[in-house]
Design a protein around this motif. Structure first.
Motif, short mmCIF file in Angstrom:
data_model
loop_
_atom_site.label_atom_id
_atom_site.label_comp_id
_atom_site.label_asym_id
_atom_site.label_seq_id
_atom_site.Cartn_x
_atom_site.Cartn_y
_atom_site.Cartn_z
N ALA A 22 13.68 -7.34 15.78
CA ALA A 22 12.41 -7.99 15.43
C ALA A 22 11.21 -7.12 15.80
N GLU A 23 11.27 -6.40 16.92
CA GLU A 23 10.13 -5.61 17.37
C GLU A 23 9.84 -4.42 16.46
N TYR A 24 10.77 -4.10 15.57
CA TYR A 24 10.51 -3.04 14.59
C TYR A 24 9.24 -3.35 13.81
N ALA A 25 9.06 -4.62 13.46
CA ALA A 25 7.90 -5.04 12.67
C ALA A 25 6.59 -4.80 13.41
N VAL A 26 6.63 -4.80 14.74
CA VAL A 26 5.42 -4.58 15.54
C VAL A 26 5.06 -3.09 15.56
N TRP A 27 6.05 -2.25 15.78
CA TRP A 27 5.80 -0.84 15.99
C TRP A 27 5.90 0.02 14.73
N GLU B 83 6.96 -3.36 8.27
CA GLU B 83 7.73 -4.45 7.66
C GLU B 83 9.23 -4.19 7.70
#
Length: 495
Positions: free
Chosen positions: A96-101, A104
């Motif tokens: 999920a943290e992929y979307a932060v750093w 999309e």
């Protein structure tokens, strides 16, 4: 000046990779006397960090995976069902943290649409999907990529994933067949290589125009890199740029970390610039040689024209069925003839050739296959032996030319003390050298002229579009126009 069309690099049709997959399946089936069942199964590249840090290097896809799937993201696997031809991609399941750093998290359907494959799943579903899709009896059979790269001496890495030991694997069949598929380029592959040549040719001309005494070699490199990225969308180069001036131009692979293109350019130096941009993993490989001050001296003309005559003689002789070893020998012969005519060499030309004097001035191979890799694989067929003679042993291919190959033609003439001095002292070769004439070229460096050629049914097409004749180079460096005509149109398949 950059032309407007280069500001919008062409969209690459995924049909290119569909055709590559179809070509592979056809070749695999043709090579077998019985129907094949199972999957071609490849692992794409993974991101690498710099040593022990968390600094991620710019990712570039593994070449065989790029050839078959065109995927630009890391961490993917790909399978092709040999019986049906269906293509399956396996994408990493991102946290999920992929979307932060990093942006999309795309749905699997996005990859299916973008890469025009039949199915997309997550990498943690590989085992289940392969078992479900397998049409044969027993355990699914995977044809994995494992074989020797004859240029590097390294072996390709077969795919690995959790549970692969539960399946059947074949490490022998795929590599030679897939490598041979890469040797002959399709029309769409030709278009990509031509595009890389067009923007690289334009960038080389831009460098010529801006080169002045007092600059640093790395400034020439910077001009090239900026132009191909700014106007051509080329984030990667095909290889480390060689920007050599003066005696550095006799260092064949100059530009490495210990010699990082950092010399100051001096009035009277020759420059040898070997640089090529890459687009969608397909590359170019171009070398231009010219005087830093824009005007050739008599000695510079002598060496340059010897190499240009060699370059042009090879291109005029290229066609399907011609031996690349013979082309190298032709390149050497033309250079030796020119040096003899200029008084640098004396004696019988055939005797010089027999004693391999040509390798003193041209120690590297004439050229190599070009495509997704600068030194594309397939230069030596299984069982083929490399020539052992000086110069010839450096050939990256000994094959006969085939229609559809893309090959570089890059003769050179260098004055390398490490080769020249022993040859001038050797009992076998000393008699061929005019020491007084040769001595004035000590420190000259060298000249290389390199173009990328597409082999046609009755000859070849020169894909490289830079000024080659001395009067053209001098004119361009003085400000004369040198337009690079657009030659690639992907939208309607025409050129």
């Amino acid at each position: 000046m950059a032309t407007a069309w280069l500001l919008s690099p062409p969209e690459v049709p995924m049909q290119l990779h569909i055709e590559n997959r179809q070509k592979l399946i056809k070749s695999l089936c043709h090579a077998s006397s019985t129907p094949l069942h199972g999957f071609v199964f490849l692992q794409g590249g993974n991101e690498q960090t710099r040593h022990d840090t968390d600094h991620t290097e710019i990712f570039r896809q593994e070449s065989y995976f790029a050839y078959l799937f065109g995927v630009r993201e890391p961490g993917f696997y790909g399978a092709i069902d040999i019986a049906s031809g269906k293509a399956i991609l396996f994408a990493p399941r991102l946290p999920a943290e992929y979307a932060v750093w990093l942006g999309e998290i795309k749905a699997l359907s996005c990859y299916k649409e973008r890469y025009m494959v039949d199915m997309v799943y997550y990498t943690d579903e590989i085992l289940k999907v392969l078992n479900d899709e397998y049409q044969g009896t027993g355990k699914p059979l995977l044809y994995l990529l494992h074989g020797l790269n004859t240029d590097s001496g390294n072996f390709s890495k077969p795919a690995e994933f959790k549970g692969i030991e539960e399946l059947q694997t074949d490490l022998d069949t795929l590599h030679p067949i897939l490598t041979e598929c890469r040797v002959l380029k399709s029309y769409l592959e030709f278009c990509l290589i031509q595009y890389a040549n067009d923007i690289s040719s334009e960038a080389h001309v831009e460098v010529m125009r801006k080169t002045k005494a007092g600059m640093k070699e790395y400034q020439m490199e910077s001009i090239f890199l900026h132009h191909t990225y700014m106007y051509g969308g080329c984030r990667h180069c095909s290889y480390t740029c060689i920007c050599a001036t003066g005696n550095n131009s006799s260092v064949l692979h100059y530009g490495h970390a210990a010699a990082p293109n950092d010399k100051t350019l001096h009035d009277g130096d020759m420059a040898l610039l070997d640089m090529g941009a890459e687009y969608h993993c397909y590359g170019s490989d171009i070398t231009c040689s010219f005087p830093v001050n824009g005007k050739f001296t008599g000695d510079q003309c002598l060496v340059y024209n010897a190499v240009l005559d060699s370059h042009d003689a090879v291109i005029s002789s290229m066609r399907p069925g011609v031996s690349w070893v013979d082309m190298h020998k032709l390149a050497e012969k033309v250079i030796l003839e020119s040096l003899k005519q200029a008084g640098l060499l004396v004696g019988n030309l055939d005797d010089m050739i027999a004693e391999r004097v040509g390798a003193v001035f041209l120690p590297h191979g004439l050229g190599h296959l070009l495509g997704i890799d600068t030194h594309d694989p397939g230069g030596y067929l299984q069982g083929a032996e490399r020539p052992k003679e000086a110069g010839l042993k450096s050939l990256r291919t000994s094959r006969d030319l085939l229609e559809g190959m893309v090959v570089t033609v890059e003769p050179g003439c260098y004055f390398i003390d490490a080769l020249l001095l022993p040859a001038m002292e050797s009992a076998k070769t000393s008699k061929f050298f005019n020491r007084e004439s040769i001595s004035r070229f000590r420190g000259f460096g060298g000249v290389r002229i390199e173009s990328d050629l597409y082999v046609t049914s009755d000859g070849c097409v020169n894909m490289t579009k830079v000024p080659r004749k001395i009067h053209d180079i001098e004119a361009v460096m003085a400000g004369a126009p040198w337009p690079i005509k657009k030659t690639v149109v992907f939208e309607n398949g025409s050129s």
